[in-house]
Write an enzyme that holds these catalytic residues in place. Sequence first.
Site, PDB file in Angstrom:
ATOM      1  N   THR A   1      13.779   6.281  10.674  1.00  0.00           N
ATOM      2  CA  THR A   1      14.835   5.292  10.897  1.00  0.00           C
ATOM      3  C   THR A   1      14.492   4.009  10.148  1.00  0.00           C
ATOM      4  OG1 THR A   1      15.266   6.255  13.053  1.00  0.00           O
ATOM      5  CG2 THR A   1      16.073   4.005  12.690  1.00  0.00           C
TER       6      THR A   1
ATOM      7  N   SER B   1       5.346  -6.307  -2.049  1.00  0.00           N
ATOM      8  CA  SER B   1       5.072  -6.361  -0.606  1.00  0.00           C
ATOM      9  C   SER B   1       5.711  -7.608   0.006  1.00  0.00           C
ATOM     10  CB  SER B   1       3.549  -6.419  -0.410  1.00  0.00           C
ATOM     11  OG  SER B   1       3.237  -6.724   0.922  1.00  0.00           O
TER      12      SER B   1
ATOM     13  N   GLN C   1       1.268  -9.190  -6.409  1.00  0.00           N
ATOM     14  CA  GLN C   1       0.783 -10.570  -6.537  1.00  0.00           C
ATOM     15  C   GLN C   1       1.584 -11.395  -7.538  1.00  0.00           C
ATOM     16  OE1 GLN C   1      -1.344 -12.131  -4.657  1.00  0.00           O
ATOM     17  NE2 GLN C   1      -2.261 -10.423  -3.553  1.00  0.00           N
TER      18      GLN C   1
ATOM     19  N   CYS D   1      -9.859  -7.353   1.488  1.00  0.00           N
ATOM     20  CA  CYS D   1     -10.359  -5.990   1.695  1.00  0.00           C
ATOM     21  C   CYS D   1     -11.863  -5.926   1.469  1.00  0.00           C
ATOM     22  CB  CYS D   1      -9.705  -5.015   0.725  1.00  0.00           C
ATOM     23  SG  CYS D   1      -7.944  -5.116   0.711  1.00  0.00           S
TER      24      CYS D   1
ATOM     25  N   THR E   1       0.837  -1.202   0.000  1.00  0.00           N
ATOM     26  CA  THR E   1       0.000   0.000   0.000  1.00  0.00           C
ATOM     27  C   THR E   1       0.871   1.251   0.000  1.00  0.00           C
ATOM     28  OG1 THR E   1      -1.782  -1.156   1.131  1.00  0.00           O
ATOM     29  CG2 THR E   1      -1.770   1.251   1.320  1.00  0.00           C
TER      30      THR E   1
ATOM     31  N   HIS F   1       4.893  -9.330   2.883  1.00  0.00           N
ATOM     32  CA  HIS F   1       4.086 -10.383   3.526  1.00  0.00           C
ATOM     33  C   HIS F   1       3.377 -11.300   2.546  1.00  0.00           C
ATOM     34  CE1 HIS F   1      -0.153  -8.725   3.429  1.00  0.00           C
ATOM     35  NE2 HIS F   1       0.528  -7.645   3.106  1.00  0.00           N
TER      36      HIS F   1
ATOM     37  N   ASN G   1      -5.212  -9.517  -7.785  1.00  0.00           N
ATOM     38  CA  ASN G   1      -5.250 -10.263  -6.521  1.00  0.00           C
ATOM     39  C   ASN G   1      -6.524 -11.078  -6.319  1.00  0.00           C
ATOM     40  OD1 ASN G   1      -6.010  -7.397  -6.422  1.00  0.00           O
ATOM     41  ND2 ASN G   1      -6.726  -7.849  -4.367  1.00  0.00           N
TER      42      ASN G   1
HETATM   43  C1  LIG Z   1      -2.259  -6.333  -5.884  1.00  0.00           C
HETATM   44  C2  LIG Z   1      -2.041  -5.771  -4.509  1.00  0.00           C
HETATM   45  N1  LIG Z   1      -1.489  -4.555  -4.389  1.00  0.00           N
HETATM   46  C3  LIG Z   1      -1.258  -3.999  -3.179  1.00  0.00           C
HETATM   47  C4  LIG Z   1      -1.573  -4.667  -2.020  1.00  0.00           C
HETATM   48  C5  LIG Z   1      -1.294  -4.013  -0.685  1.00  0.00           C
HETATM   49  O1  LIG Z   1      -0.202  -4.620  -0.064  1.00  0.00           O
HETATM   50  P1  LIG Z   1       0.040  -4.493   1.526  1.00  0.00           P
HETATM   51  O2  LIG Z   1      -0.946  -5.410   2.175  1.00  0.00           O
HETATM   52  O3  LIG Z   1       1.460  -4.929   1.713  1.00  0.00           O
HETATM   53  O4  LIG Z   1      -0.158  -3.080   1.886  1.00  0.00           O
HETATM   54  C6  LIG Z   1      -2.161  -5.930  -2.099  1.00  0.00           C
HETATM   55  C7  LIG Z   1      -2.579  -6.648  -0.871  1.00  0.00           C
HETATM   56  O5  LIG Z   1      -3.482  -7.442  -0.874  1.00  0.00           O
HETATM   57  C8  LIG Z   1      -2.390  -6.509  -3.376  1.00  0.00           C
HETATM   58  O6  LIG Z   1      -2.933  -7.726  -3.509  1.00  0.00           O
END
Ligand SMILES: Cc1ncc(COP(=O)(O)O)c(C=O)c1O
Length: 380
Positions: free
Chosen positions: A237, A199, A178, A324, A70, A201, A149
């Site tokens: 930091t 990202s 993704q 989401c 994000t 995670h 996603n």
């Molecule tokens: C295609 C896509 N972009 C951005 C994000 C956002 O990533 P984060 O959860 O690391 O903020 C996601 C998370 O589901 C995603 O699937």
Amino acid sequence: MIYFDNSATTKPHPDIIDTFVKVNEQYYANPASIHAAGMEANGLLDRARSQVAQIFNTDEKSVIFTAGGTESNNFAIFGVSKANTHIGKHIITSEIEHASTLEAVKSLEKEGFEIDYLHVDEAGVISLEELKQKIRKDTVFVSIMHVNNEIGAIQPIEEAAKIIHANSRAIFHVDAVQSFGKLPIIFNGDHGPDIITVSGHKIHALKGSGVIVFRRKMNIVPLILGGGQEFGLRSGTVAVPQAVAFAKAARIAIENLPSTQSKYKKWKCDLMKFLTSFGEYIHLLSTDSGANHILSFSVKDLKGEILINALQELGIIVSTSSACSSKQMKTSHVVTALNINPKFKNGVIRLSFGAFNTDEEINQFKESFKKVMKDLKGVN
Ligand SMILES: Cc1ncc(COP(=O)(O)O)c(C=O)c1O
């Protein structure tokens, strides 16, 4: 528990957790400090940055560590569009982007930018023809995700890059959250995007980590102001343990890419065939040409939550189309864009595979799903 919600988030890899703990314990000094401990921490940070730069075929100064997808997407959209208004204030994106892109461009619209949305076909893929028609001399920024996603649709990034670069001075951003670790993403030269965001995670690293990678020099307005860390672009930091863990996860993801790809392909093909055997009860939103780690489908006249709960009782975790939209209990913008039969709109389920899934779990899913279909729909 069988976990098939890896596109929402992944379980961190044990080696990544070890690395994270070790860096926290031994290299906790501030990497900006000039004493020996700070320099040691900074050395680790430099190494992590150079590993990421190598993966993306760019230089170290073009890699900025962030707190995730994000933030990286917001940074790309705000930081680059606002710094390049001399090109224009026209932005192109697609109607099926992640909320972190859509909300960011909507916010820019309020500041006087003009936004054009690319439509998608029933497989969730943009039209290059429409991109050609919409691109203008004053287009400053184009943002197109690599893999969606919710349904796994893959966008034609290289072809889009050619069109964008041949017809405008626009900067091309690709949300690769993704796709990284599931598809090769080393696009180069004319065939490449100018900015890539990833990202941590989603690749078995930790929540709160990610990168934005620049593939050429450009004007950028920093998103976070302060002490001037990260080449003045992202103050604060630097979270060295997060950065080191991210770089390690990225390396593991790239090393394992061939085996990951064939494993996920086998599972997706197998499950698509299995689901098709339920005939008119099932609609597949994912297609053969999409990414192999995401399988999205819908059961006729059945709410997604009911299916999720029934599978959960059998120890299987899946999600509605995206984490989401599932909390908001509304049909997601992606499902809406696909224009599917209304009978299938409320029952969309997403399975997404990760590094820890096994063949046995795929078989268990099939058995459990048969039981659920029998219990809920009376289908044998
Ligand atoms: C295609 C896509 N972009 C951005 C994000 C956002 O990533 P984060 O959860 O690391 O903020 C996601 C998370 O589901 C995603 O699937």
